[in-house]
Design a protein around this motif. Structure first.
Motif, PDB file in Angstrom:
ATOM      1  N   LEU A   1     -11.680  -1.258   1.228  1.00 47.36           N
ATOM      2  CA  LEU A   1     -10.437  -1.444   0.479  1.00 47.36           C
ATOM      3  C   LEU A   1     -10.743  -1.678  -0.999  1.00 47.36           C
ATOM      4  CD1 LEU A   1      -8.474  -3.736   2.954  1.00 47.36           C
ATOM      5  CD2 LEU A   1      -7.693  -1.531   2.109  1.00 47.36           C
ATOM      6  N   LEU A   2     -11.736  -2.489  -1.246  1.00 49.40           N
ATOM      7  CA  LEU A   2     -12.102  -2.792  -2.625  1.00 49.40           C
ATOM      8  C   LEU A   2     -12.689  -1.577  -3.326  1.00 49.40           C
ATOM      9  CD1 LEU A   2     -13.632  -6.319  -2.038  1.00 49.40           C
ATOM     10  CD2 LEU A   2     -11.606  -5.811  -3.411  1.00 49.40           C
TER      11      LEU A   2
ATOM     12  N   LEU B   1     -11.767   1.365  -3.083  1.00 51.66           N
ATOM     13  CA  LEU B   1     -10.702   2.234  -3.568  1.00 51.66           C
ATOM     14  C   LEU B   1     -10.568   2.078  -5.071  1.00 51.66           C
ATOM     15  CD1 LEU B   1      -7.834   1.686  -0.965  1.00 51.66           C
ATOM     16  CD2 LEU B   1      -9.460   3.548  -1.072  1.00 51.66           C
ATOM     17  N   ARG B   2     -10.858   0.885  -5.504  1.00 51.95           N
ATOM     18  CA  ARG B   2     -10.693   0.568  -6.910  1.00 51.95           C
ATOM     19  C   ARG B   2     -11.931   0.916  -7.741  1.00 51.95           C
ATOM     20  NH1 ARG B   2     -12.381  -4.028  -7.737  1.00 51.95           N
ATOM     21  NH2 ARG B   2     -12.637  -4.988  -9.759  1.00 51.95           N
TER      22      ARG B   2
ATOM     23  N   GLY C   1      -1.748  11.429  -6.900  1.00 51.18           N
ATOM     24  CA  GLY C   1      -2.740  12.072  -6.056  1.00 51.18           C
ATOM     25  C   GLY C   1      -3.644  13.027  -6.790  1.00 51.18           C
TER      26      GLY C   1
ATOM     27  N   ALA D   1      -6.154   5.175   1.338  1.00 51.92           N
ATOM     28  CA  ALA D   1      -5.052   4.222   1.426  1.00 51.92           C
ATOM     29  C   ALA D   1      -4.146   4.555   2.604  1.00 51.92           C
ATOM     30  CB  ALA D   1      -4.259   4.227   0.127  1.00 51.92           C
ATOM     31  N   GLN D   2      -3.912   5.862   2.776  1.00 53.83           N
ATOM     32  CA  GLN D   2      -3.052   6.273   3.886  1.00 53.83           C
ATOM     33  C   GLN D   2      -3.679   5.942   5.235  1.00 53.83           C
ATOM     34  OE1 GLN D   2      -2.478  10.220   2.537  1.00 53.83           O
ATOM     35  NE2 GLN D   2      -0.362   9.866   1.881  1.00 53.83           N
TER      36      GLN D   2
ATOM     37  N   ILE E   1       0.986   4.202  -2.693  1.00 52.84           N
ATOM     38  CA  ILE E   1       0.700   5.593  -2.345  1.00 52.84           C
ATOM     39  C   ILE E   1       1.820   6.484  -2.869  1.00 52.84           C
ATOM     40  CG2 ILE E   1       0.617   7.226  -0.431  1.00 52.84           C
ATOM     41  CD1 ILE E   1      -0.826   4.985   1.168  1.00 52.84           C
TER      42      ILE E   1
ATOM     43  N   MET F   1      -4.191  -3.794  -6.952  1.00 54.10           N
ATOM     44  CA  MET F   1      -5.193  -4.646  -6.326  1.00 54.10           C
ATOM     45  C   MET F   1      -5.770  -5.624  -7.333  1.00 54.10           C
ATOM     46  SD  MET F   1      -7.071  -2.102  -3.745  1.00 54.10           S
ATOM     47  CE  MET F   1      -7.745  -3.168  -2.496  1.00 54.10           C
TER      48      MET F   1
ATOM     49  N   LEU G   1      -5.094   0.899  -7.523  1.00 51.29           N
ATOM     50  CA  LEU G   1      -6.190   0.076  -8.011  1.00 51.29           C
ATOM     51  C   LEU G   1      -5.685  -1.030  -8.913  1.00 51.29           C
ATOM     52  CD1 LEU G   1      -8.473   3.100  -8.716  1.00 51.29           C
ATOM     53  CD2 LEU G   1      -7.952   1.931  -6.592  1.00 51.29           C
TER      54      LEU G   1
ATOM     55  N   ILE H   1      -3.150  -0.395   9.645  1.00 44.67           N
ATOM     56  CA  ILE H   1      -2.317  -1.596   9.586  1.00 44.67           C
ATOM     57  C   ILE H   1      -1.116  -1.435  10.503  1.00 44.67           C
ATOM     58  CG2 ILE H   1      -0.780  -2.931   8.095  1.00 44.67           C
ATOM     59  CD1 ILE H   1      -2.766  -2.225   5.770  1.00 44.67           C
TER      60      ILE H   1
ATOM     61  N   GLY I   1      -6.209  13.578 -10.526  1.00 45.39           N
ATOM     62  CA  GLY I   1      -6.845  12.935 -11.683  1.00 45.39           C
ATOM     63  C   GLY I   1      -7.791  11.822 -11.261  1.00 45.39           C
ATOM     64  N   PRO I   2      -8.414  11.179 -12.252  1.00 47.99           N
ATOM     65  CA  PRO I   2      -9.403  10.138 -11.955  1.00 47.99           C
ATOM     66  C   PRO I   2      -8.731   8.831 -11.529  1.00 47.99           C
ATOM     67  CG  PRO I   2      -9.053  10.303 -14.317  1.00 47.99           C
ATOM     68  CD  PRO I   2      -8.171  11.331 -13.685  1.00 47.99           C
ATOM     69  N   THR I   3      -9.556   7.919 -11.039  1.00 45.79           N
ATOM     70  CA  THR I   3      -9.004   6.680 -10.506  1.00 45.79           C
ATOM     71  C   THR I   3      -8.689   5.665 -11.595  1.00 45.79           C
ATOM     72  OG1 THR I   3     -11.272   5.976 -10.157  1.00 45.79           O
ATOM     73  CG2 THR I   3     -10.078   6.781  -8.246  1.00 45.79           C
TER      74      THR I   3
ATOM     75  N   LEU J   1       0.828  -1.211   0.000  1.00 46.94           N
ATOM     76  CA  LEU J   1       0.000   0.000   0.000  1.00 46.94           C
ATOM     77  C   LEU J   1       0.860   1.258   0.000  1.00 46.94           C
ATOM     78  CD1 LEU J   1      -3.143   0.026   2.303  1.00 46.94           C
ATOM     79  CD2 LEU J   1      -2.939   0.688  -0.071  1.00 46.94           C
TER      80      LEU J   1
ATOM     81  N   VAL K   1      -8.434   8.447  -3.138  1.00 50.12           N
ATOM     82  CA  VAL K   1      -7.912   7.091  -2.996  1.00 50.12           C
ATOM     83  C   VAL K   1      -6.665   7.084  -2.119  1.00 50.12           C
ATOM     84  CG1 VAL K   1      -6.860   5.167  -4.230  1.00 50.12           C
ATOM     85  CG2 VAL K   1      -8.868   6.300  -5.183  1.00 50.12           C
ATOM     86  N   ARG K   2      -5.795   8.036  -2.411  1.00 50.11           N
ATOM     87  CA  ARG K   2      -4.563   8.170  -1.626  1.00 50.11           C
ATOM     88  C   ARG K   2      -4.859   8.306  -0.144  1.00 50.11           C
ATOM     89  NH1 ARG K   2       0.831  10.356  -3.301  1.00 50.11           N
ATOM     90  NH2 ARG K   2       1.014  11.615  -1.425  1.00 50.11           N
TER      91      ARG K   2
ATOM     92  N   VAL L   1      -3.139   2.372   5.826  1.00 50.56           N
ATOM     93  CA  VAL L   1      -1.761   2.116   6.231  1.00 50.56           C
ATOM     94  C   VAL L   1      -1.596   2.380   7.723  1.00 50.56           C
ATOM     95  CG1 VAL L   1       0.604   2.943   6.061  1.00 50.56           C
ATOM     96  CG2 VAL L   1      -0.681   2.466   3.988  1.00 50.56           C
TER      97      VAL L   1
ATOM     98  N   ALA M   1     -14.374   9.128  -7.342  1.00 50.82           N
ATOM     99  CA  ALA M   1     -13.279   9.567  -6.493  1.00 50.82           C
ATOM    100  C   ALA M   1     -12.045   9.851  -7.338  1.00 50.82           C
ATOM    101  CB  ALA M   1     -12.943   8.491  -5.475  1.00 50.82           C
ATOM    102  N   ASP M   2     -11.342  10.888  -7.007  1.00 51.80           N
ATOM    103  CA  ASP M   2     -10.095  11.135  -7.719  1.00 51.80           C
ATOM    104  C   ASP M   2      -8.943  10.492  -6.947  1.00 51.80           C
ATOM    105  OD1 ASP M   2      -9.566  12.746  -5.627  1.00 51.80           O
ATOM    106  OD2 ASP M   2      -9.777  14.627  -6.715  1.00 51.80           O
ATOM    107  N   LYS M   3      -7.791  10.568  -7.516  1.00 51.16           N
ATOM    108  CA  LYS M   3      -6.645   9.887  -6.920  1.00 51.16           C
ATOM    109  C   LYS M   3      -6.369  10.371  -5.504  1.00 51.16           C
ATOM    110  CE  LYS M   3      -4.120   9.059 -11.218  1.00 51.16           C
ATOM    111  NZ  LYS M   3      -3.001   9.616 -11.992  1.00 51.16           N
ATOM    112  N   GLY M   4      -6.574  11.667  -5.294  1.00 51.30           N
ATOM    113  CA  GLY M   4      -6.307  12.211  -3.959  1.00 51.30           C
ATOM    114  C   GLY M   4      -7.134  11.501  -2.913  1.00 51.30           C
TER     115      GLY M   4
END
Lengths: 140, 140
Positions: free
Chosen positions: B69-70, B72-73, A117, B87-88, A112, A130, A127, B94, A119-121, A108, B83-84, B91, B78-81
Motif C-alpha cells: 500500500l505504501l 503505491l506512493r 490513470g 489500488a483497485q 481511484i 495517503m 498518493l 477490502i 502519467g507519472p505518480t 481508496l 497505481v490505479r 479495494v 510506476a505510472d498512474k495506471g
DNA sequence: GCTTGACTTGTAGCTGACTACAAGGTTTAT
DNA sequence: ATAAACCTTGTAGTCAGCTACAAGTCAAGC
C-alpha cells in the motif's frame, strides 16, 4: 461413515493434521473418543467446527477469540442472557471492523475515481491522500 | 518543531521505539537523515505513516501488504495506471473482507434477535446455528 | 504375514511481528 | 562536570500460530 481419524478429518477440513493437535491443546477442538487402538475418532461435526475456526480466523479473530465464540455454545452454566451479551459484544466488534474497512475502501475508491490513470505518480491523488492520511480512520 | 528523534516519534505515534527499527528493517519506514551525532531525525510525516501502518494492520493487512500500500506512493517508476490497478486490487480485497464480516454479523444479529435471553443454553438458537454452521460463509 | 502408511506422544523448529538486552556514544539537566 | 536519560548497532528472546521430526504402535493392502 460415522467418525473420522485425524488424517481424514484434516484432509476434509483442509488443514494440516498437526494443526488438529494444536487446536486440541489450545482447547478449540475437544479430545474425541478413542477406538480400541487409541486412535482418535472424530465425529462429523468436527469438520464444521474446523471450518468455523478457519472462517473466523480469516476475519481477523484470534484463536482465543474464536474459542470465546465457540464457548458460547459449550457453556452449560451460562444462561441465554449471557450468551446474548457475548454475542452482542462480538457483533459490536465486527461492526467496528466493517466500518474501518469501509472507510478505507471508500477513500481508496474515491481516489481511484479521481485518478486519471495516466502519467507519472508524482501528482497522483491516491498518493497525496495517503500522505495527508485521509486514508485511514484518524485516531485523534 | 522540525524533526523528531526516535523516542519522540515513537511516543507521538504510540508505538515502541524498537518497533521503528523493525519497520525500518522491513522497509516500511525509510532510514531518515541523521544529525551530527548520527541520531535519526524523523520528519513530521513519519507520524502519519506510522498511524497508517497501524491502522491498516488493525484492519487485517500484513506488514507486507501495508508495504505494498505504501509503495503505491513511493514508486516513481510506476505510472498512474499501475497505481490505479494496485489500488483497485486492494479495494477488491477490502470488499471481500467486508462481505465476510457482514455475513458473520448478520448471522449473529439474526440469532440474537431470535434468542429470548432467558433460560439455559441448551436450546439457544445461537448455539444451534453454530452447530449447523449457518454462522460463517460456507465454503462449498 | 509382512510392508507401507497412518496413528500415537513428545519435543523442537519456523514465520510474523515485535520486544528486550548489551555495550557503547551523546545530550541534557542539575 | 557529571549522572541520568536517550541515542547507536547488534543480537537474542517472546508470543501466536502453526509445522516438522522422532520413536514407537497399529492397520490395510498385497
Amino acid at each position: 461413515m460415522q467418525s473420522l481419524t485425524r488424517g481424514k478429518l484434516a484432509k476434509i477440513a483442509g488443514v494440516n493434521s498437526e494443526t488438529l493437535r494444536y487446536y486440541e491443546q489450545r482447547g478449540l477442538l475437544p479430545d474425541p473418543p478413542r477406538g480400541e487402538s487409541g486412535y482418535r475418532l472424530y465425529p462429523q461435526e468436527s469438520v464444521d467446527r474446523l471450518r468455523f475456526i478457519k472462517g473466523a480466523q480469516e476475519l481477523g479473530f484470534t484463536l482465543d477469540e474464536v474459542k470465546e465464540l465457540l464457548l458460547l455454545r459449550v457453556n452449560e452454566d451460562a444462561d441465554k442472557g449471557d450468551v446474548r451479551l457475548r454475542a452482542q459484544r462480538k457483533v459490536a466488534q465486527i461492526e467496528q471492523k466493517i466500518q474501518a474497512l469501509q472507510c478505507m475502501r471508500d477513500a481508496l475508491a474515491q481516489l481511484i475515481h479521481e485518478c486519471s490513470g495516466e502519467g507519472p505518480t508524482s501528482d497522483c491523488p491516491i498518493l497525496e491522500a495517503m500522505e495527508n492520511h485521509t486514508f485511514y480512520p484518524t485516531t485523534p
